[in-house]
Design an enzyme around this catalytic site. Structure first.
Site, PDB file in Angstrom:
ATOM      1  CG  LEU A  18      35.778  27.779  29.534  1.00 47.67           C
ATOM      2  CD1 LEU A  18      36.290  28.617  28.369  1.00 47.67           C
ATOM      3  CD2 LEU A  18      36.279  26.352  29.409  1.00 47.67           C
ATOM      4  N   GLY A  19      35.682  29.545  33.776  1.00 50.30           N
ATOM      5  CA  GLY A  19      36.291  30.255  34.895  1.00 50.30           C
ATOM      6  C   GLY A  19      35.367  31.320  35.427  1.00 50.30           C
ATOM      7  N   GLY A  21      35.505  34.969  37.144  1.00 53.62           N
ATOM      8  CA  GLY A  21      36.381  36.106  37.439  1.00 53.62           C
ATOM      9  C   GLY A  21      35.762  36.977  38.508  1.00 53.62           C
ATOM     10  CB  SER A  22      36.955  40.077  40.076  1.00 53.89           C
ATOM     11  OG  SER A  22      38.233  39.520  40.093  1.00 53.89           O
ATOM     12  CE1 TYR A  23      34.082  43.973  40.543  1.00 55.12           C
ATOM     13  CE2 TYR A  23      36.092  44.297  39.290  1.00 55.12           C
ATOM     14  CZ  TYR A  23      35.339  44.504  40.429  1.00 55.12           C
ATOM     15  OH  TYR A  23      35.860  45.230  41.457  1.00 55.12           O
ATOM     16  CE  LYS A  25      27.669  34.261  33.761  1.00 54.74           C
ATOM     17  NZ  LYS A  25      26.490  34.183  34.547  1.00 54.74           N
ATOM     18  CB  VAL A  26      35.694  32.816  31.140  1.00 55.26           C
ATOM     19  CG1 VAL A  26      36.156  32.488  29.734  1.00 55.26           C
ATOM     20  CG2 VAL A  26      36.326  34.117  31.609  1.00 55.26           C
ATOM     21  CE  LYS A  41      37.448  38.864  31.742  1.00 53.01           C
ATOM     22  NZ  LYS A  41      38.897  39.126  31.840  1.00 53.01           N
ATOM     23  CG  ASP A 136      46.276  40.233  37.084  1.00 58.15           C
ATOM     24  OD1 ASP A 136      46.863  39.739  38.070  1.00 58.15           O
ATOM     25  OD2 ASP A 136      45.057  40.085  36.869  1.00 58.15           O
TER      26      ASP A 136
END
Ligand SMILES: Nc1ncnc2c1ncn2[C@@H]1O[C@H](COP(=O)(O)OP(=O)(O)OP(=O)(O)O)[C@@H](O)[C@H]1O
Ligand SMILES: [Mg+2]
Length: 332
Positions: A18-19, A21-23, A25-26, A41, A136
């Protein structure tokens, strides 16, 4: 152990990504226990920076676990493997995130934007009342459920506000979030009131919702800051934004923190209180424009203390409470 095997052992069938991220994934997954799709996540401690592991991740896990609100993404389970992978199982934003939604549909109809902004305001009021700040807030971190209800997500920069013995709020010093959503005091490195930083980001988000583009061109931070400090908010001429909506955005995007609306004043603003609940007709309405919006794909490194600004986003002339019990355990 392979991620899909770990999840299978815990009763989840791994789905698509789904996404990123910086550290971590989702990914989507199917929960055999809940009999529904969820999001997971997955954070790899071995690939993360020290400050993330020592400061931000513990806060994210601890604070998100205490939050229980219908407009905040629900965490179902957190577990960790012995090889350092953290799995956060959470409610799935079936309709994706707000950035993707606005990018594909363009500026949102006013009633729909109002409904989403009410949801966002309710979540922030709930958090700020508990002295918890997000730091954020951005369209990528706002998810939409199957009924297009907004859910605040990604608590990677969240923290509790600390007060001195005399009851004075301790200001934040860490630069968090993305430049495009950052308040002028944050961009200038001035110790800031984190609640008022959240408020500023809310103003940027509302602008994006009703205009389909970003309010400031963050490809030149110096210039962006000058415009912000002049209290200039340039609405695109091609979009009809009602006066009351412009008014709330303008009052939120006030460079003077003392004069910026706080969450209570936002909830009392005419634009939010005057009209009844949104009709939900939004998904029948054809999109009116394609937004010039930054994509999360452009800025995977945004979750740093001094992150790079996202891609330029310029258009035209302007520059109910829910149960949130979490099971935490460890597999392998
Ligand atoms: N519960 C969810 N349901 C659907 N999509 C999700 C969910 N959680 C995250 N996503 C998608 O994955 C993306 C990254 O998730 P998240 O923001 O939590 O990770 P992150 O590592 O903090 O990312 P970043 O560093 O880019 O902020 C989100 O922008 C969203 O598109
Ligand atoms: Mg995020």
């Amino acid at each position: 152990m392979d991620e899909s095997l770990v999840l299978k052992k815990c009763g989840y069938i791994l789905g698509n990504t789904l996404g990123d991220g910086s550290y971590g994934k989702v990914k989507s997954a199917y929960s055999e226990r809940l009999k529904t799709n969820v999001a997971v996540k997955i954070i790899n401690r071995k690939k993360a920076a020290a400050d993330f592991l020592e400061k931000f991740l513990p806060r994210e896990l601890e604070i998100q676990a205490t939050l229980s609100h219908s407009n905040i993404v629900k965490i179902f389970k957190i577990f960790e493997t012995s090889d350092g992978k953290v799995f956060m199982v959470m409610e799935l934003g079936v309709q994706g995130d707000l950035l993707e939604f606005v990018k594909s549909r363009g500026a949102l109809p006013e009633d729909f934007a109002r409904k989403l902004f009410r949801h966002l305001s309710a979540a922030i009021k709930y958090m700020h009342d508990q002295d918890i700040v997000h730091r954020d807030l951005k369209c990528e971190n706002l998810l939409l459920d199957k009924d297009f209800n907004l859910k605040v997500s990604d608590f990677g920069f969240t923290r509790r506000i600390v007060y001195t013995e005399t009851g004075k709020m301790e200001l934040s010093k860490t630069f968090c979030g993305s430049a495009a959503y950052a308040a002028p005091e944050v961009l200038q490195g001035i110790p800031y009131n984190p609640k008022m930083y959240d408020i500023w980001s809310m103003g940027v988000i509302l602008f994006v919702m009703v205009c389909g583009s970003m309010p400031y061109d963050d490809s030149n931070i110096k210039r962006m800051l000058r415009i912000q400090k002049e209290h200039r908010v340039d609405f695109p001429r091609s979009k009809h934004v009602p006066g009351e909506c412009k008014d709330i955005i303008y009052k939120i995007l006030h460079p003077d923190v003392k004069r910026r609306l706080d969450i209570c004043s936002i909830l009392e603003h005419h634009w939010l209180v005057k009209h009844g609940e949104a009709s939900g007709r939004h998904h029948n309405r054809p999109s009116t424009s394609k937004a010039a919006l930054s994509s999360k794909d452009d800025k995977k490194d945004s979750k740093t203390e001094a992150d790079a600004p996202p891609a330029p986003a310029k258009e035209e002339e302007h520059a109910g409470p829910s149960s949130n019990r979490i099971d935490t355990d460890c597999v392998t």
